[in-house]
Design a protein around this motif. Structure first.
Motif, short mmCIF file in Angstrom:
data_model
loop_
_atom_site.label_atom_id
_atom_site.label_comp_id
_atom_site.label_asym_id
_atom_site.label_seq_id
_atom_site.Cartn_x
_atom_site.Cartn_y
_atom_site.Cartn_z
N GLN A 58 0.84 -1.21 0.00
CA GLN A 58 0.00 0.00 0.00
C GLN A 58 0.87 1.25 0.00
O GLN A 58 0.58 2.23 -0.70
CB GLN A 58 -0.90 0.01 1.23
N MET A 59 1.90 1.23 0.82
CA MET A 59 2.79 2.38 0.92
C MET A 59 3.40 2.74 -0.43
O MET A 59 3.54 3.92 -0.78
CB MET A 59 3.90 2.05 1.92
N ARG A 62 0.07 3.97 -3.10
CA ARG A 62 -1.04 4.88 -2.79
C ARG A 62 -0.82 6.28 -3.36
O ARG A 62 -1.76 6.87 -3.89
CB ARG A 62 -1.28 4.94 -1.28
N VAL A 63 0.37 6.83 -3.27
CA VAL A 63 0.59 8.17 -3.84
C VAL A 63 0.45 8.13 -5.36
O VAL A 63 -0.26 8.95 -5.94
CB VAL A 63 1.96 8.72 -3.42
N ALA A 114 -4.91 -0.38 -1.42
CA ALA A 114 -4.48 0.94 -1.86
C ALA A 114 -5.59 1.70 -2.57
O ALA A 114 -5.58 2.93 -2.65
CB ALA A 114 -3.26 0.81 -2.78
N GLY A 336 -4.09 10.17 -1.11
CA GLY A 336 -3.06 9.19 -1.47
C GLY A 336 -1.80 9.39 -0.66
O GLY A 336 -1.19 8.43 -0.18
N ALA A 340 -0.47 6.75 2.03
CA ALA A 340 0.84 6.15 1.78
C ALA A 340 1.72 6.27 3.02
O ALA A 340 2.44 5.34 3.40
CB ALA A 340 1.52 6.82 0.60
N GLY A 343 0.63 3.98 5.52
CA GLY A 343 1.02 2.63 5.09
C GLY A 343 2.39 2.24 5.62
O GLY A 343 2.67 1.06 5.83
#
Length: 384
Positions: A58-59, A62-63, A114, A336, A340, A343
């Motif tokens: 996810q980290m 997400r952005v 995400a 996001g 992130a 995350g």
């Protein structure tokens, strides 16, 4: 006063139901992962690695996902992709049942989660801009409600049909949410053409910086304790599988009730979100002290309820607060970025906890998390 159109309200209702089913699928197997890995002979460190994999993927995405959604002016493609990956993860657990596959499929589940960026932004877009932050916080009730329903149904399925039924239910729910996601309609926004400078300006905002830090610490605490290793405390007390399932059930009931209370217009007219967030961290510290000292499952359930109230206050409030100062067309990028950063906490929390348990023991690891929760409460009071 500007209000949502009837069509927007219908679409918001569909997305609300879809959100519940999405998180139903994601959390149907969560209470059983550590227990199964323990049965396979894996250490707490490896359990933490599997738990951290969920946050790691996810980290990473997400952005970019939030930025791409804002540039395209559409959220639906990302929601559909998230639902497809959720179905894939559920099916994968049925096909491959080894420690390595658990690790890989938690990475896939993290990629699916995400898409939560797009869920929140799209839901807020169905309402007038000034209502966006409150509506986004309310969507977390569907998130928690889906988990609550899954814990009830899956606990029953596991008790009557065996552990593998949890994975079958997760796969079926994943397929259902994929079908429902295809029914969503949205009005595309103009291509935003967001620049790096615009993204940096979003990141520099004081509110974004503070809420992101608090979000990161929230997830370290949550995924390091009550969303992962409370199961190990139950196993230490000799809990049966239904009793382990009840840990998640108690946690989620408390979180839903706290979320409903926190996001109600009457509460928000009397109590600032900052106060609720600070109280949530204080309760998390209390949980982390109580949980490892519990001598019975009844005591552990009480501690778990405190953790649920903490989660309902902190997570829901921060989710809405992080974008309250951001223009509607930039909320996908802002959400996001926030998700992130938290995350990172989802990744670090289980890994750090697993390492501390192997090195210091279960009780000491929980006491360290209690100290972190108390520090986070102070940060909230001082900087939010």
């Amino acid at each position: 006063m500007q209000t949502a159109s009837p069509d927007n309200r219908r679409q918001a209702g569909l997305l609300y139901a879809l959100t519940a089913i999405f998180w139903f699928s994601q959390y149907a197997i969560t209470p059983y992962i550590n227990a199964e890995l323990g049965r396979m002979g894996q250490t707490a460190g490896f359990m933490g690695l599997v738990g951290g994999a969920y946050g790691f993927s996810q980290m990473l995405v997400r952005v970019p996902a939030g930025l791409m959604a804002d540039r395209l002016g559409r959220q639906k493609p990302f929601i559909v992709m998230g639902c497809a990956l959720t179905a894939l993860a559920g099916l994968g657990f049925l096909l491959w049942y080894t420690p390595a596959s658990f690790l890989a499929l938690r990475l896939v589940a993290g990629l699916a989660s995400a898409s939560w960026v797009s869920f929140t932004v799209m839901y807020g877009s169905f309402f007038p801009p000034q209502e966006g932050p409150r509506r986004i916080s309310q969507l977390n009730i569907a998130n928690q409600g889906g988990r609550l329903l899954c814990y009830v149904l899956v606990a029953w399925a596991v008790a009557s049909q065996g552990l593998k039924s949890a994975f079958q239910v997760a796969a079926a729910a994943g397929m259902l949410c994929l079908l429902l996601s295809l029914m969503l309609r949205e009005k595309p926004r103009p291509n935003q053409g967001l620049s790096l400078r615009t993204m940096l300006n979003v990141a520099r905002g004081r509110n974004m910086r503070v809420t992101s830090l608090l979000g990161l610490l929230t997830q370290i605490i949550a995924f390091g304790t009550y969303l992962s290793f409370s199961v190990n405390l139950g196993i230490r007390l000799g809990a049966s599988k239904p009793e382990l399932s009840a840990l998640s059930l108690v946690l989620t009931i408390a979180a839903v009730l706290a979320n409903l209370t926190a996001t109600g217009s009457r509460t928000l007219s009397k109590v600032r979100p900052k106060v609720l967030i600070e109280l949530g961290f204080i309760l998390a510290a209390l949980y982390c002290v109580m949980a490892p000292l519990c001598q019975t499952m009844g005591q552990l359930y009480l501690a778990q309820a405190l953790a649920g109230i903490s989660s309902g206050f902190t997570f829901a409030m921060l989710l809405g607060q992080c974008v309250k100062d951001i223009e509607p067309e930039l909320r996908g990028a802002g959400m996001g970025l926030y998700q992130a950063i938290y995350g990172i906490g989802m990744t670090l929390g289980p890994i750090l906890m697993g390492v501390m348990i192997d090195a210091l023991g279960m009780n000491a690891a929980f006491f360290v998390m209690a100290g972190l929760s108390a520090v986070t409460a102070w940060i909230t009071r001082r900087y939010l």
